[in-house]
Enzyme design. Sequence first.
Site, PDB file in Angstrom:
ATOM      1  N   ASP A  11       4.749  12.789  72.300  1.00  0.00           N
ATOM      2  CA  ASP A  11       4.793  14.061  73.020  1.00  0.00           C
ATOM      3  C   ASP A  11       6.152  14.173  73.687  1.00  0.00           C
ATOM      4  O   ASP A  11       6.893  13.186  73.795  1.00  0.00           O
ATOM      5  CB  ASP A  11       3.674  14.073  74.085  1.00  0.00           C
ATOM      6  N   SER A  12       6.447  15.360  74.184  1.00  0.00           N
ATOM      7  CA  SER A  12       7.684  15.561  74.934  1.00  0.00           C
ATOM      8  C   SER A  12       7.668  14.750  76.237  1.00  0.00           C
ATOM      9  O   SER A  12       8.721  14.481  76.798  1.00  0.00           O
ATOM     10  CB  SER A  12       7.833  17.044  75.267  1.00  0.00           C
ATOM     11  N   CYS A  74       2.024  17.192  70.679  1.00  0.00           N
ATOM     12  CA  CYS A  74       2.767  18.173  71.473  1.00  0.00           C
ATOM     13  C   CYS A  74       2.719  19.479  70.693  1.00  0.00           C
ATOM     14  O   CYS A  74       3.079  19.501  69.508  1.00  0.00           O
ATOM     15  CB  CYS A  74       4.210  17.701  71.638  1.00  0.00           C
ATOM     16  N   GLU A 153       2.006  19.075  86.148  1.00  0.00           N
ATOM     17  CA  GLU A 153       2.734  17.805  86.332  1.00  0.00           C
ATOM     18  C   GLU A 153       2.997  17.522  87.792  1.00  0.00           C
ATOM     19  O   GLU A 153       3.046  16.376  88.224  1.00  0.00           O
ATOM     20  CB  GLU A 153       4.066  17.866  85.588  1.00  0.00           C
ATOM     21  N   CYS A 183      -1.478  23.734  74.759  1.00  0.00           N
ATOM     22  CA  CYS A 183      -0.473  22.861  75.390  1.00  0.00           C
ATOM     23  C   CYS A 183      -1.192  21.599  75.842  1.00  0.00           C
ATOM     24  O   CYS A 183      -2.336  21.661  76.324  1.00  0.00           O
ATOM     25  CB  CYS A 183       0.152  23.573  76.582  1.00  0.00           C
ATOM     26  N   HIS A 185      -0.977  19.801  78.344  1.00  0.00           N
ATOM     27  CA  HIS A 185      -1.317  19.641  79.758  1.00  0.00           C
ATOM     28  C   HIS A 185      -2.606  20.352  80.159  1.00  0.00           C
ATOM     29  O   HIS A 185      -3.216  20.010  81.166  1.00  0.00           O
ATOM     30  CB  HIS A 185      -0.202  20.220  80.630  1.00  0.00           C
TER      31      HIS A 185
END
Length: 261
Positions: A11-12, A74, A153, A183, A185
């Site tokens: 993932d990023s 991602c 985050e 996404c 997150h």
Amino acid sequence: MALSKPIGVFDSGIGGLTIASAIKRKLPQASIIYFGDTAHLPYGDKSATLIKGYIRNISNFLFEQDCGHLVVACNSASSVLTNDLLPAGYQSVLNVIDPVVNRVVMETGIQTVGVIGTRRTINSHVYRNRIKKQSESLLVKELATPLLAPMIEDGFVRNSISRSVIHEYLKRLGPVDALILGCTHYPLIRTEIQEYIGNDVLLLDAPDLIADQLVKENDISPNQSGTDHFYVSDFTESFEQTAQSFFGASIHLEQRSIHPK
Ligand code: DGL
């Protein structure tokens, strides 16, 4: 196919740990090698060209670590992923978009589906195009929600700020029958989204679908150690703390720089 080699997950940053965690829950014997490209975070505002270069380097690195399977965990990376970026030799490659698309088109009674994600994912129209390919009659409403990933985050979940941001975005999206959380997150704000949007709306995201697909397609080989490694391209203590909430358990992040060949 026997899942005898580690599963590479990338993932990023640390958001893809939501996927790694679902894989670990369903396949505890599997070994995961995770790579979070925290030095280049966020991917969501980067060009496709730049992200493709990162995919090339990271997929090579994970292959060199003996990973037999690759999970591109991602959405922004999955939206620009093509096979020519990857080294030949992976037994399987999964992205986070197709399992969700396949699931939503199987649902009956859905006419309008919403998709939220980063600017990169939404502007690529990858979800809309793949849904339309399988089900022309579905109406797809796309909305970039770039504030959500940094908000999560930074720990802004289940409070008045996260609620206002979620409400403001979803108001713009309007009514839908299903909503894709496009996404990595967003599983962390799934409950808040469901509370706002109502229980009648089907929420779809990738973690369990990816884990189920790995279970379905592979036999776990008994010689797997179940040992995991979590690499990041830039280490900070705050990444390590936040990683816990994404993975659901405390983990140790190891810094590893990747140099393009
Ligand atoms: N992992 C990214 C995604 O799923 C979100 C964070 C970023 O923009 O890098 O699109």
